[in-house]
Design an enzyme around this catalytic site. Structure first.
Site, PDB file in Angstrom:
ATOM      1  N   GLU A   1     -10.856   4.829   3.449  1.00 29.63           N
ATOM      2  CA  GLU A   1     -10.509   5.657   2.305  1.00 29.63           C
ATOM      3  C   GLU A   1     -11.636   5.762   1.272  1.00 29.63           C
ATOM      4  O   GLU A   1     -11.845   6.836   0.702  1.00 29.63           O
ATOM      5  CB  GLU A   1      -9.258   5.092   1.624  1.00 29.63           C
ATOM      6  CG  GLU A   1      -8.043   5.004   2.538  1.00 29.63           C
ATOM      7  CD  GLU A   1      -7.582   6.355   3.045  1.00 29.63           C
ATOM      8  OE1 GLU A   1      -7.632   7.330   2.276  1.00 29.63           O
ATOM      9  OE2 GLU A   1      -7.180   6.434   4.220  1.00 29.63           O
TER      10      GLU A   1
ATOM     11  N   ILE B   1       0.853  -1.192   0.000  1.00 27.81           N
ATOM     12  CA  ILE B   1       0.000   0.000   0.000  1.00 27.81           C
ATOM     13  C   ILE B   1       0.885   1.236   0.000  1.00 27.81           C
ATOM     14  O   ILE B   1       1.819   1.331   0.797  1.00 27.81           O
ATOM     15  CB  ILE B   1      -0.910   0.040   1.247  1.00 27.81           C
ATOM     16  CG1 ILE B   1      -1.704  -1.267   1.393  1.00 27.81           C
ATOM     17  CG2 ILE B   1      -1.836   1.249   1.202  1.00 27.81           C
ATOM     18  CD1 ILE B   1      -2.674  -1.529   0.283  1.00 27.81           C
ATOM     19  N   PHE B   2       0.600   2.194  -0.896  1.00 29.39           N
ATOM     20  CA  PHE B   2       1.384   3.432  -0.923  1.00 29.39           C
ATOM     21  C   PHE B   2       0.682   4.508  -0.106  1.00 29.39           C
ATOM     22  O   PHE B   2      -0.491   4.822  -0.323  1.00 29.39           O
ATOM     23  CB  PHE B   2       1.571   3.915  -2.357  1.00 29.39           C
ATOM     24  CG  PHE B   2       2.369   5.195  -2.455  1.00 29.39           C
ATOM     25  CD1 PHE B   2       3.711   5.220  -2.106  1.00 29.39           C
ATOM     26  CD2 PHE B   2       1.771   6.377  -2.881  1.00 29.39           C
ATOM     27  CE1 PHE B   2       4.450   6.389  -2.182  1.00 29.39           C
ATOM     28  CE2 PHE B   2       2.513   7.551  -2.977  1.00 29.39           C
ATOM     29  CZ  PHE B   2       3.847   7.561  -2.625  1.00 29.39           C
TER      30      PHE B   2
ATOM     31  N   TYR C   1       0.646   8.467   1.150  1.00 32.66           N
ATOM     32  CA  TYR C   1       1.128   9.814   0.822  1.00 32.66           C
ATOM     33  C   TYR C   1       0.403  10.889   1.628  1.00 32.66           C
ATOM     34  O   TYR C   1       0.725  12.074   1.529  1.00 32.66           O
ATOM     35  CB  TYR C   1       0.937  10.088  -0.674  1.00 32.66           C
ATOM     36  CG  TYR C   1      -0.510  10.070  -1.122  1.00 32.66           C
ATOM     37  CD1 TYR C   1      -1.287  11.224  -1.092  1.00 32.66           C
ATOM     38  CD2 TYR C   1      -1.109   8.899  -1.553  1.00 32.66           C
ATOM     39  CE1 TYR C   1      -2.616  11.209  -1.492  1.00 32.66           C
ATOM     40  CE2 TYR C   1      -2.428   8.865  -1.954  1.00 32.66           C
ATOM     41  CZ  TYR C   1      -3.178  10.023  -1.923  1.00 32.66           C
ATOM     42  OH  TYR C   1      -4.497   9.993  -2.301  1.00 32.66           O
ATOM     43  N   GLY C   2      -0.583  10.484   2.424  1.00 36.21           N
ATOM     44  CA  GLY C   2      -1.332  11.411   3.263  1.00 36.21           C
ATOM     45  C   GLY C   2      -1.279  10.968   4.708  1.00 36.21           C
ATOM     46  O   GLY C   2      -0.218  10.652   5.245  1.00 36.21           O
ATOM     47  N   SER C   3      -2.439  10.871   5.352  1.00 36.73           N
ATOM     48  CA  SER C   3      -2.463  10.505   6.766  1.00 36.73           C
ATOM     49  C   SER C   3      -1.999   9.077   7.013  1.00 36.73           C
ATOM     50  O   SER C   3      -1.591   8.745   8.134  1.00 36.73           O
ATOM     51  CB  SER C   3      -3.874  10.695   7.338  1.00 36.73           C
ATOM     52  OG  SER C   3      -4.810   9.876   6.660  1.00 36.73           O
TER      53      SER C   3
END
Length: 251
Positions: free
Chosen positions: A101, A24-25, A27-29
């Site tokens: 998400e 899993i990438f 880039y936020g929280s």
């Protein structure tokens, strides 16, 4: 109930067999509050995207009446976004992420090629918001976005916390990369908070569920891992903006 950041160690190398795992990438929280179990975390980047605060949020960092602003990925041929790849370790992670998400955040899933700091490449799953979702807010002047962030909070905390933790995480782990949208937005929010005489630390929450990443030292290095101090961010002097503007390079 534990309060405050827990420690997780970033890895340099991924075994060939591990690239076949589901990654899993973040880039936020998800970078600093993943909320699911994983057995490895690796720094790196994906190319072809830019990170923007164009997605609205009515649950985690805002409400239906007052939506917050959170990060999403926008296609950009010249762009790259740095973050963390997590190798998930149990089957409950995907249902958790889909609820967090997709159902609550308005994101959809896609795949991209992740480039680790060690030079390895493998596929990662990422969550992105599109213009078709009802929470989409889109582009706006940074002053307007900053004003929305200052005025919003949701069940996961204040919208300012989301921005400051993400900016601090990016500075700490990717000091060579200057995300102009992220850091300019942070600067604008800090300016508005100062004008309102609001302390950043009062908006940061208690850190429950947060992860503090530290670099795992190679074996037989000196000093040993146990001897190295782990520093947690206090946010008493949050978000010191670097004076130099650096370009983000695909290394």
């Amino acid at each position: 109930m534990s309060v405050g950041p827990t420690v997780s160690y970033l890895q340099d190398h991924v075994q060939d067999s591990e690239t076949k795992c589901l990654w899993i990438f973040a880039y936020g929280s998800l970078c600093w509050r993943p909320g699911f179990h994983y057995h490895k975390s690796v720094r790196g980047y994906i190319s072809g995207y830019s990170r923007k605060f164009w997605q609205g949020n009515t649950t985690h960092r805002g409400t239906e009446e007052n939506p917050g602003r959170v990060a999403t990925l926008i296609e950009n041929k010249e762009g790259c976004v740095h973050g963390i790849a997590f190798a998930i370790s149990e089957e409950t992670a995907i249902p958790y992420l889909n609820k967090r998400e997709c159902e609550m955040g308005g994101y959809v899933t896609t795949f991209a090629k992740f480039h680790s700091d060690h030079g390895q490449c493998f596929q990662v799953l990422l969550y992105v918001a599109t213009q078709s979702n009802p929470q989409w807010l889109g582009d706006a002047d940074l002053t307007e976005i900053a004003g929305q962030i200052i005025d919003c909070k949701g069940q996961s905390g204040h919208n300012v916390e989301y921005l400051i933790r993400l900016a601090d995480f990016t500075r700490q782990h990717f000091p060579f990369c200057h995300d102009s949208h992220l850091f300019n937005l942070e600067k604008e929010v800090l300016k508005k908070l100062k004008a309102k005489n609001i302390s950043v630390s009062t908006l940061m929450g208690n850190g429950e569920g947060c992860v503090q990443f530290v670099k795992r030292e190679p074996r037989n290095s000196s000093p040993s891992l146990e001897e190295q101090p782990v520093r947690f961010e206090s946010f008493q002097h949050a978000a010191k903006i670097p004076e130099k503007t650096l370009r983000c390079l695909n290394l």
